[in-house]
Write a protein that holds these residues in place. Structure first.
Motif, PDB file in Angstrom:
ATOM      1  N   LYS A  15      -4.090  -1.853   7.447  1.00  0.00           N
ATOM      2  CA  LYS A  15      -3.999  -0.879   8.540  1.00  0.00           C
ATOM      3  C   LYS A  15      -4.944   0.306   8.357  1.00  0.00           C
ATOM      4  CE  LYS A  15       0.838  -1.591   9.906  1.00  0.00           C
ATOM      5  NZ  LYS A  15       2.176  -1.018   9.696  1.00  0.00           N
ATOM      6  N   LYS A  18     -11.382   0.863   7.948  1.00  0.00           N
ATOM      7  CA  LYS A  18     -12.158   1.407   9.056  1.00  0.00           C
ATOM      8  C   LYS A  18     -13.289   0.455   9.437  1.00  0.00           C
ATOM      9  CE  LYS A  18     -10.111   5.518   9.202  1.00  0.00           C
ATOM     10  NZ  LYS A  18     -10.758   6.772   8.799  1.00  0.00           N
ATOM     11  N   CYS A  96     -16.727   0.902  20.002  1.00  0.00           N
ATOM     12  CA  CYS A  96     -15.919   1.534  18.962  1.00  0.00           C
ATOM     13  C   CYS A  96     -16.833   2.407  18.116  1.00  0.00           C
ATOM     14  CB  CYS A  96     -15.198   0.489  18.110  1.00  0.00           C
ATOM     15  SG  CYS A  96     -16.292  -0.572  17.156  1.00  0.00           S
ATOM     16  N   ASP A 100     -13.180   4.363  13.674  1.00  0.00           N
ATOM     17  CA  ASP A 100     -12.007   3.697  14.255  1.00  0.00           C
ATOM     18  C   ASP A 100     -11.392   2.744  13.239  1.00  0.00           C
ATOM     19  OD1 ASP A 100     -12.357   4.951  16.683  1.00  0.00           O
ATOM     20  OD2 ASP A 100     -13.433   3.285  17.612  1.00  0.00           O
ATOM     21  N   GLU A 104      -7.678  -1.662  15.230  1.00  0.00           N
ATOM     22  CA  GLU A 104      -7.801  -1.249  16.638  1.00  0.00           C
ATOM     23  C   GLU A 104      -8.954  -1.982  17.312  1.00  0.00           C
ATOM     24  OE1 GLU A 104      -5.950   3.277  16.285  1.00  0.00           O
ATOM     25  OE2 GLU A 104      -8.128   3.020  16.269  1.00  0.00           O
ATOM     26  N   SER A 107      -7.836  -5.488  17.982  1.00  0.00           N
ATOM     27  CA  SER A 107      -6.962  -5.534  19.156  1.00  0.00           C
ATOM     28  C   SER A 107      -7.764  -5.487  20.452  1.00  0.00           C
ATOM     29  CB  SER A 107      -5.983  -4.360  19.140  1.00  0.00           C
ATOM     30  OG  SER A 107      -5.177  -4.424  17.998  1.00  0.00           O
ATOM     31  N   LEU A 108      -8.840  -4.690  20.459  1.00  0.00           N
ATOM     32  CA  LEU A 108      -9.694  -4.605  21.653  1.00  0.00           C
ATOM     33  C   LEU A 108     -10.370  -5.944  21.939  1.00  0.00           C
ATOM     34  CD1 LEU A 108     -11.465  -1.127  21.306  1.00  0.00           C
ATOM     35  CD2 LEU A 108      -9.867  -1.829  23.105  1.00  0.00           C
TER      36      LEU A 108
END
Ligand code: ADP
Length: 158
Positions: A15, A18, A96, A100, A104, A107-108
């Protein structure tokens, strides 16, 4: 987490990763380049997505494999057709930044049903400089990296 001997993949670590730690080099073409040039670049550079920049080197568009295939079907004159007429263009580009979270960006890719995101610098009026690329391959590599860093000897499947 070096030296950790647990058997769990550290979810908290995943998580925190980056985009900047995993991004690769972007392959860009100019918006005045032809569809023929773009197809050549895609083969020569061995990528599935090209980013298109304007004369000021700002992000102008994206070209996928299917964008180029679609333009090629029944078209004799790929050398005189500029990529600008077939690309997906700004401001409809999902981007991005290196800061970020990787998850994330992943997910995009799923949400927007696309294979790649440009990693950009700068946010004023969508004047983006393209500094990197993250793709579904980036995500696969990150998954393998994370598991191998948790299990340094785990790569031996013989
Ligand atoms: P393909 O079209 O080869 O299946 P993609 O799924 O990546 O590859 O692309 C689907 C469509 O979305 C294409 O028209 C492409 O131009 C567009 N596209 C690709 N990447 C992006 C992005 N980051 N932002 C917006 N549109 C994109």
């Amino acid at each position: 987490f070096t030296g950790k001997t647990g058997t769990e993949v550290p979810l908290a670590t995943i998580k925190e990763r980056k985009v900047g730690e995993y991004q690769s080099i972007p392959v860009v073409v100019d918006e005045s380049d032809s569809v023929y040039d773009a197809i050549s670049a895609m083969f020569l550079e061995d990528v599935g997505t090209l980013f298109v920049v304007d004369r000021a080197s700002r992000l102008a568009g994206v070209l996928s494999r299917k964008d180029l295939l679609r333009a090629s079907i029944g078209n004799q004159d790929l050398e005189s057709m500029p990529v600008s007429i077939i690309m997906t263009r700004m401001p409809n580009i999902t981007v991005c930044t290196k800061d970020d979270l990787l998850i994330e960006a992943a997910s995009l890719l799923i949400e927007r049903q696309i294979d790649a995101l440009p990693v950009v610098n700068g946010t004023d009026h969508h004047q983006y400089e393209v500094v990197g690329r993250v793709t579904k391959t980036t995500m696969t590599k990150a998954l393998v990296d994370l598991v191998q860093s948790e299990h340094p000897l785990g790569g031996d499947r013989s």
